[in-house]
Design an enzyme around this catalytic site. Structure first.
Site, PDB file in Angstrom:
ATOM      1  N   GLY A  54      73.533  69.909  32.523  1.00 56.26           N
ATOM      2  CA  GLY A  54      73.771  69.114  31.327  1.00 56.26           C
ATOM      3  C   GLY A  54      73.258  69.858  30.093  1.00 56.26           C
TER       4      GLY A  54
ATOM      5  N   CYS B 184      52.093  65.359  29.028  1.00 62.83           N
ATOM      6  CA  CYS B 184      51.910  66.518  28.158  1.00 62.83           C
ATOM      7  C   CYS B 184      52.812  67.636  28.649  1.00 62.83           C
ATOM      8  CB  CYS B 184      50.458  66.956  28.109  1.00 62.83           C
ATOM      9  SG  CYS B 184      49.633  66.937  29.707  1.00 62.83           S
TER      10      CYS B 184
HETATM   11  C1  LIG Z   1      68.553  65.186  32.131  1.00 67.14           C
HETATM   12  C2  LIG Z   1      69.233  65.095  30.817  1.00 67.14           C
HETATM   13  C3  LIG Z   1      69.837  66.220  30.240  1.00 67.14           C
HETATM   14  C4  LIG Z   1      69.748  67.587  30.860  1.00 67.14           C
HETATM   15  O1  LIG Z   1      70.552  67.725  32.016  1.00 67.14           O
HETATM   16  P1  LIG Z   1      70.165  68.899  33.064  1.00 67.14           P
HETATM   17  O2  LIG Z   1      71.332  68.924  33.996  1.00 67.14           O
HETATM   18  O3  LIG Z   1      68.898  68.476  33.712  1.00 67.14           O
HETATM   19  O4  LIG Z   1      70.047  70.152  32.281  1.00 67.14           O
HETATM   20  C5  LIG Z   1      70.473  66.067  29.046  1.00 67.14           C
HETATM   21  N1  LIG Z   1      70.528  64.873  28.437  1.00 67.14           N
HETATM   22  C6  LIG Z   1      69.977  63.773  28.954  1.00 67.14           C
HETATM   23  C7  LIG Z   1      70.107  62.480  28.227  1.00 67.14           C
HETATM   24  C8  LIG Z   1      69.306  63.839  30.163  1.00 67.14           C
HETATM   25  O5  LIG Z   1      68.737  62.744  30.664  1.00 67.14           O
END
Ligand SMILES: *Cc1c(COP(=O)(O)O)cnc(C)c1O
Length: 386
Positions: free
Chosen positions: A72, A324
């Site tokens: 993400g 933290c």
């Molecule tokens: C976890 C998360 C991400 C990042 O996704 P990853 O696949 O862990 O890099 C981005 N935006 C939100 C709102 C998330 O909860």
């Protein structure tokens, strides 16, 4: 150790059976490279295209609008950086919100070092932006608005289709980080009116390390973030995570088939009602427009880290915005943005449920947490109440 009571599904989820079943062939005999022309390679290619179709159908998109990424975070980086590159003739101003995930906020900060200007919209006590403030923030040189569909810490759902009307009227691209929302509430890219949308596998029952960027087809192919062999229509190189992609599609498809998550929301409501019986506790986030699985609180005169450690002792996994994370003791930017004083924000707790969360687990957490809060307050030099 005893059985885990895992209430941190907003941090990551267990791989669902649907996802695991879809993945196993590609971790076994079907190990071909999707770019190879013999049949085991073609099988892998077919699995990716099948997954692309499933993801597209799940969010109301077309297959050609789905691009698989490594996370993400990567999809968010790609959306922001490429929108700026695509629209550089129009300007370099971006609008986002103060409660975005670091994958958006830190990318926006990076783009500032590259000459972009960024407006960070504040939010009210529920975590909602003001639409009129958004409207006023749009300038001639605004190229992109990036606002999340739902917040990961406080569960607030934002009105993306309303935001889209404003963006469209002013010819500004709209990206939304739907990582927390997807699989929890219905996602339809046409109804939401977004140009780009981010998903992540591991927040919805697929493994870690796979994500999606939806890009509307009338928008030009995005300049790649990652160059190489030309996978994903040349937009995102790197040999595909075939198993992860198949898993993401199956997990999303399963979760969408389970919507709406009314049972989950009822469990969350019971958890919230029980925990608000603790004196000087409060729910954070929007009481109505919130994700069905996220219960988030602050408890006065409590240190979040201590609470997590004591809960861990009972096998309960939650999270605290006061963790933290980068070695600093600053509370979360989200809790500060909704106006909580530092000392209150330090006592935050997020419990995020899954469909596997049982009533017994909720009872157990209520009992243990009530005890933990009382115990910590008894030891606290700042606790003056009872
Ligand atoms: C976890 C998360 C991400 C990042 O996704 P990853 O696949 O862990 O890099 C981005 N935006 C939100 C709102 C998330 O909860």
């Amino acid at each position: 150790m005893e059985k885990l009571v895992y209430l941190d599904n907003a941090a990551t989820t267990r791989v669902s059976k649907a996802a695991l079943d879809a993945m196993l062939p590609f971790l076994g005999d079907s190990y071909g490279n999707p770019s190879s022309i013999y049949s085991v390679g073609r099988d892998a290619k077919a699995a990716i295209e099948n997954a692309r179709g499933i993801v597209a159908a799940a969010i109301g998109a077309q297959a050609g609008e789905i691009f698989f990424t490594g996370s993400g975070t990567e999809a968010n980086n790609w959306a922001l950086k490429s929108a700026v590159a695509l629209r550089k003739d129009k300007g370099n101003h971006i609008i986002t919100s103060a409660i975005e995930h670091p994958a958006v906020l830190k990318t926006a900060e990076y783009l500032q070092t590259q000459g972009c200007e960024v407006t960070y919209l504040g939010v009210d006590k529920f975590g909602q932006i003001s639409l009129s403030e958004l409207e006023n923030a749009i300038r001639e040189d605004t190229v992109l608005i990036s606002i999340m569909t739902a917040n990961n810490e406080i569960g607030t759902i934002l009105p993306i289709s309303e935001i889209s009307k404003i963006a469209k009227a002013r010819d500004v691209l709209l990206h939304t980080d739907a990582v927390q929302a997807a699989g929890s509430i219905p996602i339809d890219v046409a109804e939401m009116g977004v140009d780009m949308l981010t998903l992540s596998g591991h927040k919805l029952g697929a493994p870690k390390g796979v994500g999606v960027l939806f890009k509307k087809k009338n928008l030009k192919l995005l300049p790649p973030l990652i160059h190489g062999g030309g996978q994903e229509h040349g937009a995102r190189s790197g040999t595909e995570n075939v198993a992860g992609i198949a898993g993401l599609a199956a997990a999303l498809n399963y979760r969408v088939s389970q919507l709406p998550q009314t049972k989950l929301a009822a469990k969350r409501d019971r958890l919230v009602a029980e925990l608000l019986k603790i004196p000087r506790s409060a729910l954070t986030g929007d009481p109505v427009n919130r994700l069905p699985g996220i219960a988030s609180f602050v408890f006065e005169a409590i240190e979040g880290e201590s609470m997590l450690l004591m809960l861990d002792h009972f096998g309960i996994c939650g999270s605290s915005g006061s963790a933290c994370s980068s070695g600093s003791l600053d509370p979360s930017h989200v809790l500060l943005a909704i106006g909580l004083p530092h000392e209150v924000a330090h006592g935050s707790l997020r419990l995020s449920l899954s469909e596997d969360t049982t009533d017994e687990e909720i009872d157990f957490v209520v009992e243990k947490l009530t005890g933990v809060v009382a115990k910590l307050r008894k030891m606290s030099p700042v606790w003056d109440g009872e």
